[in-house]
Scaffold this motif. Sequence first.
Motif, PDB file in Angstrom:
ATOM      1  N   ASN A 273       0.643  -0.895   0.083  1.00  0.00           N
ATOM      2  CA  ASN A 273      -0.022   0.322  -0.218  1.00  0.00           C
ATOM      3  C   ASN A 273       1.051   1.137  -0.059  1.00  0.00           C
ATOM      4  O   ASN A 273       0.032   2.712  -0.502  1.00  0.00           O
ATOM      5  CB  ASN A 273      -0.502  -0.068   1.608  1.00  0.00           C
ATOM      6  N   ARG A 339      -9.246   1.506  -1.450  1.00  0.00           N
ATOM      7  CA  ARG A 339      -9.324   1.854  -2.409  1.00  0.00           C
ATOM      8  C   ARG A 339     -10.514   1.597  -3.757  1.00  0.00           C
ATOM      9  O   ARG A 339      -9.447   2.365  -4.699  1.00  0.00           O
ATOM     10  CB  ARG A 339      -8.929  -0.231  -2.361  1.00  0.00           C
ATOM     11  N   LEU A 470      -2.595  -2.097  -5.078  1.00  0.00           N
ATOM     12  CA  LEU A 470      -3.191  -1.250  -4.188  1.00  0.00           C
ATOM     13  C   LEU A 470      -4.626  -2.455  -2.843  1.00  0.00           C
ATOM     14  O   LEU A 470      -5.512  -2.949  -4.260  1.00  0.00           O
ATOM     15  CB  LEU A 470      -4.211  -0.142  -4.009  1.00  0.00           C
ATOM     16  N   ASN A 472      -7.333  -2.941   0.197  1.00  0.00           N
ATOM     17  CA  ASN A 472      -8.275  -2.150   1.407  1.00  0.00           C
ATOM     18  C   ASN A 472      -7.603  -2.781   2.977  1.00  0.00           C
ATOM     19  O   ASN A 472      -6.907  -3.918   2.701  1.00  0.00           O
ATOM     20  CB  ASN A 472      -9.437  -2.373   1.471  1.00  0.00           C
TER      21      ASN A 472
END
Length: 497
Positions: A273, A339, A470, A472
């Motif tokens: 991330n 995201r 990416l 979450n």
Amino acid sequence: MSAQAVVARAGSGSSRTLALAILCAGQLMVILDGTIVNVALPSIQESLGFSPSNLGWVVNAYLIPFGGLLLLSGRVGDMVGRKRVFITGLIVFTLASLLCGLAQNPAMLLGARFVQGVGGAVTSSVTLAMVVTMFTEPKERARAIGVYSFVQSAGGTLGLLLGGVLTQAISWHWIFFVNVPIGVVAVFMAQRSLRAEEGTGRGKSTDAFGAVLITAALMLAVYTIVGAADHGFGSTHTLGFGLGTLVLLATFVVRQAKARHPLLPPRMFKFRNVSGALGTHTLMVSGIFSFQFLAVLYMQNVLGFDEVQTGFGVLPVSLLIGLMSLFLAPRLVARIGPRSVLLVALVLIAGGLGFLGQISADGAYLTDVFPATVPLGIGFGLAMPSLAGLAMSGATPQDSGLASGMFNTMQQVGSSLGLAVLSTLAASHAGTLLGDGAARSEALTGGYQLAFRVGSCFVLGALVVAAAVLRNPPRPGNGPAASAGTSRPADSDTASA
């Protein structure tokens, strides 16, 4: 010191709200000064006698130290205390703003702008880190990051409006003087209201050689990028300085792998991330910067807008960014995750830039520009809080200042890259069209069209990176927190800052 300890010392919610307002006021001054001079450049040229070739350095003299010192300043904030670094940067920035306003010749203005860039970098580098360490509860943090993101994203367009109003109503000197009373109040309030925290690097030696390498590399990178617009990307000047930048960066990477106390710990890039958000941020800003720069040129050079009309022309973007980042984005991020919000936002931004790729030489603001401001404002207002949260989600409390500096560095590098690439493309294509016999307005419009389309492609590239990399972060309680410096599963970057 843990993030919880920082919050405990921060006091009541009202005191943290005041602290957030102070941090954002300082950040807003810094962001405004990246664009506030753009519409005042003709007045500055006439007043101080700048040559056309040197006028661009009024902007570049600020961008180079700002982009070069963000990373180092963020790490220094982690080590010696972020409040101390923030206030120091505010003082330097405020004094330099006074000198800019008092400038009587080009050399004095350029020197003061360089110092102003130094102060701006020092101030900006730790702001996001201080925000995320003050607000650890997910909903509060989302709202705080929304406020910060509004300042980050809307500050540039607000600078265009404020610069036009001040230049026309008073004089260009006041685009700098306006910072002085704000800066003095901000320093006083920051000293009284921000809670001090112990730096994590006391007793440790600093990687001085690494600091010199990365600062020189970033400054040289920004200089190379902004100079490419004048010299061309294939010129000896650009290729030579670009090679020098790569050598410095490579030497820095080798140094960080061997240093006992590295300035940029390699562990920072183990978390997808962090790396993914930084890459997405760079590409997105490179694309959307075409609106802040080229839409202004289109409105002035083709539609015939003056400075104030141009400022009001970009105002809808700022208003929509404010509505999205302050009210809607925190709720959406809390409900569906950053995201998911980011992916939708990037589609909107790419669509807005694509629409601007259809502008015409005999167009009008309401049909050619205004419709694009809606998806651009909504998209950017949703994207910035999502990206800021994702970029900080892999940073430990000890590294949050560094992560903040990295995030702002990528914004600065992306802006400079976008400006250099897109303005060069626009100018080159316009020159080709002029050579083919096109009218001036048609040639300029053709150049802007191409640049907007390429900017849209940059944002689509950001969409690909975001979708592929990416994830979450898990909600609180859904998994164990990773310890500082420990690798985590690729799909579980948790917000530990």
